[in-house]
Design a protein around this motif. Structure first.
Motif, PDB file in Angstrom:
ATOM      1  N   GLN A  39       0.826  -1.197   0.000  1.00  0.00           N
ATOM      2  CA  GLN A  39       0.000   0.000   0.000  1.00  0.00           C
ATOM      3  C   GLN A  39       0.864   1.251   0.000  1.00  0.00           C
ATOM      4  O   GLN A  39       1.897   1.300   0.653  1.00  0.00           O
ATOM      5  CB  GLN A  39      -0.900   0.024   1.236  1.00  0.00           C
ATOM      6  N   ASP A  40       0.407   2.259  -0.715  1.00  0.00           N
ATOM      7  CA  ASP A  40       1.064   3.564  -0.705  1.00  0.00           C
ATOM      8  C   ASP A  40       0.669   4.277   0.590  1.00  0.00           C
ATOM      9  O   ASP A  40      -0.517   4.458   0.867  1.00  0.00           O
ATOM     10  CB  ASP A  40       0.619   4.378  -1.924  1.00  0.00           C
ATOM     11  N   VAL A  41       1.639   4.659   1.387  1.00  0.00           N
ATOM     12  CA  VAL A  41       1.359   5.296   2.677  1.00  0.00           C
ATOM     13  C   VAL A  41       1.690   6.794   2.676  1.00  0.00           C
ATOM     14  O   VAL A  41       1.660   7.433   3.718  1.00  0.00           O
ATOM     15  CB  VAL A  41       2.123   4.589   3.817  1.00  0.00           C
ATOM     16  N   SER A  42       1.969   7.344   1.507  1.00  0.00           N
ATOM     17  CA  SER A  42       2.425   8.737   1.449  1.00  0.00           C
ATOM     18  C   SER A  42       1.405   9.736   1.997  1.00  0.00           C
ATOM     19  O   SER A  42       1.794  10.803   2.460  1.00  0.00           O
ATOM     20  CB  SER A  42       2.809   9.112   0.020  1.00  0.00           C
ATOM     21  N   SER A  43       0.136   9.422   1.981  1.00  0.00           N
ATOM     22  CA  SER A  43      -0.874  10.357   2.507  1.00  0.00           C
ATOM     23  C   SER A  43      -1.207  10.090   3.974  1.00  0.00           C
ATOM     24  O   SER A  43      -1.995  10.828   4.573  1.00  0.00           O
ATOM     25  CB  SER A  43      -2.149  10.287   1.660  1.00  0.00           C
ATOM     26  N   ASN A  44      -0.592   9.087   4.576  1.00  0.00           N
ATOM     27  CA  ASN A  44      -0.846   8.772   5.979  1.00  0.00           C
ATOM     28  C   ASN A  44      -0.286   9.885   6.865  1.00  0.00           C
ATOM     29  O   ASN A  44       0.833  10.360   6.648  1.00  0.00           O
ATOM     30  CB  ASN A  44      -0.211   7.420   6.334  1.00  0.00           C
ATOM     31  N   PRO A  45      -1.037  10.320   7.880  1.00  0.00           N
ATOM     32  CA  PRO A  45      -0.558  11.398   8.760  1.00  0.00           C
ATOM     33  C   PRO A  45       0.778  11.102   9.447  1.00  0.00           C
ATOM     34  O   PRO A  45       1.575  12.022   9.679  1.00  0.00           O
ATOM     35  CB  PRO A  45      -1.678  11.539   9.800  1.00  0.00           C
ATOM     36  N   VAL A  46       1.058   9.855   9.765  1.00  0.00           N
ATOM     37  CA  VAL A  46       2.335   9.511  10.412  1.00  0.00           C
ATOM     38  C   VAL A  46       3.485   9.764   9.438  1.00  0.00           C
ATOM     39  O   VAL A  46       4.519  10.326   9.817  1.00  0.00           O
ATOM     40  CB  VAL A  46       2.331   8.044  10.900  1.00  0.00           C
ATOM     41  N   VAL A  47       3.321   9.379   8.189  1.00  0.00           N
ATOM     42  CA  VAL A  47       4.349   9.610   7.169  1.00  0.00           C
ATOM     43  C   VAL A  47       4.509  11.105   6.925  1.00  0.00           C
ATOM     44  O   VAL A  47       5.636  11.613   6.838  1.00  0.00           O
ATOM     45  CB  VAL A  47       4.005   8.862   5.860  1.00  0.00           C
ATOM     46  N   GLN A  48       3.401  11.823   6.835  1.00  0.00           N
ATOM     47  CA  GLN A  48       3.460  13.276   6.644  1.00  0.00           C
ATOM     48  C   GLN A  48       4.223  13.945   7.788  1.00  0.00           C
ATOM     49  O   GLN A  48       5.028  14.853   7.558  1.00  0.00           O
ATOM     50  CB  GLN A  48       2.033  13.846   6.566  1.00  0.00           C
ATOM     51  N   LYS A  49       4.000  13.484   9.004  1.00  0.00           N
ATOM     52  CA  LYS A  49       4.697  14.039  10.181  1.00  0.00           C
ATOM     53  C   LYS A  49       6.197  13.718  10.116  1.00  0.00           C
ATOM     54  O   LYS A  49       7.034  14.559  10.439  1.00  0.00           O
ATOM     55  CB  LYS A  49       4.065  13.460  11.447  1.00  0.00           C
ATOM     56  N   TRP A  50       6.551  12.492   9.684  1.00  0.00           N
ATOM     57  CA  TRP A  50       7.961  12.103   9.556  1.00  0.00           C
ATOM     58  C   TRP A  50       8.650  12.976   8.509  1.00  0.00           C
ATOM     59  O   TRP A  50       9.765  13.449   8.729  1.00  0.00           O
ATOM     60  CB  TRP A  50       8.066  10.620   9.196  1.00  0.00           C
ATOM     61  N   TRP A  51       7.999  13.170   7.382  1.00  0.00           N
ATOM     62  CA  TRP A  51       8.589  14.012   6.335  1.00  0.00           C
ATOM     63  C   TRP A  51       8.850  15.425   6.868  1.00  0.00           C
ATOM     64  O   TRP A  51       9.907  15.999   6.598  1.00  0.00           O
ATOM     65  CB  TRP A  51       7.683  14.082   5.124  1.00  0.00           C
ATOM     66  N   LYS A  52       7.911  15.979   7.594  1.00  0.00           N
ATOM     67  CA  LYS A  52       8.093  17.324   8.157  1.00  0.00           C
ATOM     68  C   LYS A  52       9.270  17.333   9.133  1.00  0.00           C
ATOM     69  O   LYS A  52      10.051  18.280   9.168  1.00  0.00           O
ATOM     70  CB  LYS A  52       6.804  17.771   8.851  1.00  0.00           C
ATOM     71  N   TYR A  53       9.402  16.255   9.912  1.00  0.00           N
ATOM     72  CA  TYR A  53      10.494  16.107  10.871  1.00  0.00           C
ATOM     73  C   TYR A  53      11.850  16.038  10.174  1.00  0.00           C
ATOM     74  O   TYR A  53      12.849  16.525  10.699  1.00  0.00           O
ATOM     75  CB  TYR A  53      10.216  14.839  11.684  1.00  0.00           C
ATOM     76  N   MET A  54      11.892  15.448   8.983  1.00  0.00           N
ATOM     77  CA  MET A  54      13.147  15.236   8.260  1.00  0.00           C
ATOM     78  C   MET A  54      13.504  16.364   7.284  1.00  0.00           C
ATOM     79  O   MET A  54      14.629  16.427   6.802  1.00  0.00           O
ATOM     80  CB  MET A  54      13.088  13.912   7.490  1.00  0.00           C
ATOM     81  N   LYS A  55      12.592  17.267   6.974  1.00  0.00           N
ATOM     82  CA  LYS A  55      12.803  18.238   5.899  1.00  0.00           C
ATOM     83  C   LYS A  55      13.970  19.197   6.127  1.00  0.00           C
ATOM     84  O   LYS A  55      14.536  19.713   5.175  1.00  0.00           O
ATOM     85  CB  LYS A  55      11.526  19.024   5.613  1.00  0.00           C
ATOM     86  N   ASP A  56      14.371  19.394   7.367  1.00  0.00           N
ATOM     87  CA  ASP A  56      15.455  20.334   7.631  1.00  0.00           C
ATOM     88  C   ASP A  56      16.833  19.755   7.320  1.00  0.00           C
ATOM     89  O   ASP A  56      17.810  20.498   7.236  1.00  0.00           O
ATOM     90  CB  ASP A  56      15.405  20.836   9.077  1.00  0.00           C
ATOM     91  N   ILE A  57      16.931  18.440   7.113  1.00  0.00           N
ATOM     92  CA  ILE A  57      18.247  17.841   6.898  1.00  0.00           C
ATOM     93  C   ILE A  57      18.406  17.155   5.540  1.00  0.00           C
ATOM     94  O   ILE A  57      19.451  16.578   5.270  1.00  0.00           O
ATOM     95  CB  ILE A  57      18.608  16.857   8.040  1.00  0.00           C
ATOM     96  N   MET A  58      17.373  17.215   4.698  1.00  0.00           N
ATOM     97  CA  MET A  58      17.496  16.599   3.376  1.00  0.00           C
ATOM     98  C   MET A  58      16.715  17.388   2.336  1.00  0.00           C
ATOM     99  O   MET A  58      15.880  18.219   2.681  1.00  0.00           O
ATOM    100  CB  MET A  58      17.062  15.129   3.410  1.00  0.00           C
ATOM    101  N   ASP A  59      17.026  17.132   1.074  1.00  0.00           N
ATOM    102  CA  ASP A  59      16.311  17.799  -0.009  1.00  0.00           C
ATOM    103  C   ASP A  59      14.885  17.275  -0.063  1.00  0.00           C
ATOM    104  O   ASP A  59      14.658  16.061  -0.054  1.00  0.00           O
ATOM    105  CB  ASP A  59      16.994  17.540  -1.356  1.00  0.00           C
ATOM    106  N   THR A  60      13.922  18.216  -0.088  1.00  0.00           N
ATOM    107  CA  THR A  60      12.516  17.828  -0.070  1.00  0.00           C
ATOM    108  C   THR A  60      11.722  18.573  -1.133  1.00  0.00           C
ATOM    109  O   THR A  60      12.134  19.624  -1.627  1.00  0.00           O
ATOM    110  CB  THR A  60      11.878  18.100   1.306  1.00  0.00           C
ATOM    111  N   ASN A  61      10.571  18.013  -1.431  1.00  0.00           N
ATOM    112  CA  ASN A  61       9.598  18.628  -2.330  1.00  0.00           C
ATOM    113  C   ASN A  61       8.734  19.601  -1.536  1.00  0.00           C
ATOM    114  O   ASN A  61       8.788  19.620  -0.299  1.00  0.00           O
ATOM    115  CB  ASN A  61       8.722  17.531  -2.954  1.00  0.00           C
ATOM    116  N   PRO A  62       7.907  20.423  -2.214  1.00  0.00           N
ATOM    117  CA  PRO A  62       7.043  21.370  -1.500  1.00  0.00           C
ATOM    118  C   PRO A  62       6.117  20.723  -0.460  1.00  0.00           C
ATOM    119  O   PRO A  62       5.759  21.360   0.525  1.00  0.00           O
ATOM    120  CB  PRO A  62       6.237  22.038  -2.619  1.00  0.00           C
ATOM    121  N   ASP A  63       5.762  19.433  -0.650  1.00  0.00           N
ATOM    122  CA  ASP A  63       4.901  18.740   0.328  1.00  0.00           C
ATOM    123  C   ASP A  63       5.709  18.084   1.446  1.00  0.00           C
ATOM    124  O   ASP A  63       5.178  17.302   2.228  1.00  0.00           O
ATOM    125  CB  ASP A  63       4.013  17.716  -0.367  1.00  0.00           C
ATOM    126  N   ASN A  64       7.004  18.391   1.528  1.00  0.00           N
ATOM    127  CA  ASN A  64       7.948  17.872   2.524  1.00  0.00           C
ATOM    128  C   ASN A  64       8.439  16.456   2.230  1.00  0.00           C
ATOM    129  O   ASN A  64       9.291  15.950   2.961  1.00  0.00           O
ATOM    130  CB  ASN A  64       7.394  17.925   3.956  1.00  0.00           C
TER     131      ASN A  64
END
Length: 102
Positions: A63-88
């Motif tokens: 299953q694609d989990v990219s829209s799951n709130p836990v994944v969204q929160k992880w991406w936001k947590y990681m965005k300061d240390i790696m290259d990210t897209n506008p949606d984090n």
């Protein structure tokens, strides 16, 4: 079983922080990934370039989990240390398999 390999990019100077955050992966994220059909997930770092190489083995019906709130929160947590897209989400470059030893 499907295989998926891709690269991501770590910002300079964040090698230890990236490892620390993954050493302390949230239990709810780990559980979500396992339940989604990811059976193996490895990430390697090229320390010279900051390139992260990721490899996953996925169940055929994963299953694609990219829209799951836990994944969204992880991406936001990681965005300061790696290259990210506008949606984090991390900027990923898919890799084409060219060889497999049988």
């Amino acid at each position: 079983m499907k295989q998926h390999a891709f690269t991501m990019k770590l910002k300079p100077g964040y090698e230890e922080e990236y490892k620390r955050r993954h050493d302390e992966i949230w239990p709810e994220l780990e559980q979500l990934l396992a339940e989604s059909g990811i059976r193996k997930y490895l990430i390697y770092l090229d320390e010279e370039t900051g390139t992260l190489f990721a490899y996953q083995e996925l169940e055929d019906e994963h299953q694609d989990v990219s829209s799951n709130p836990v994944v969204q929160k992880w991406w936001k947590y990681m965005k300061d240390i790696m290259d990210t897209n506008p949606d984090n989400s991390p900027v990923e470059k898919p890799l084409k398999k060219v060889f497999q030893l049988k």
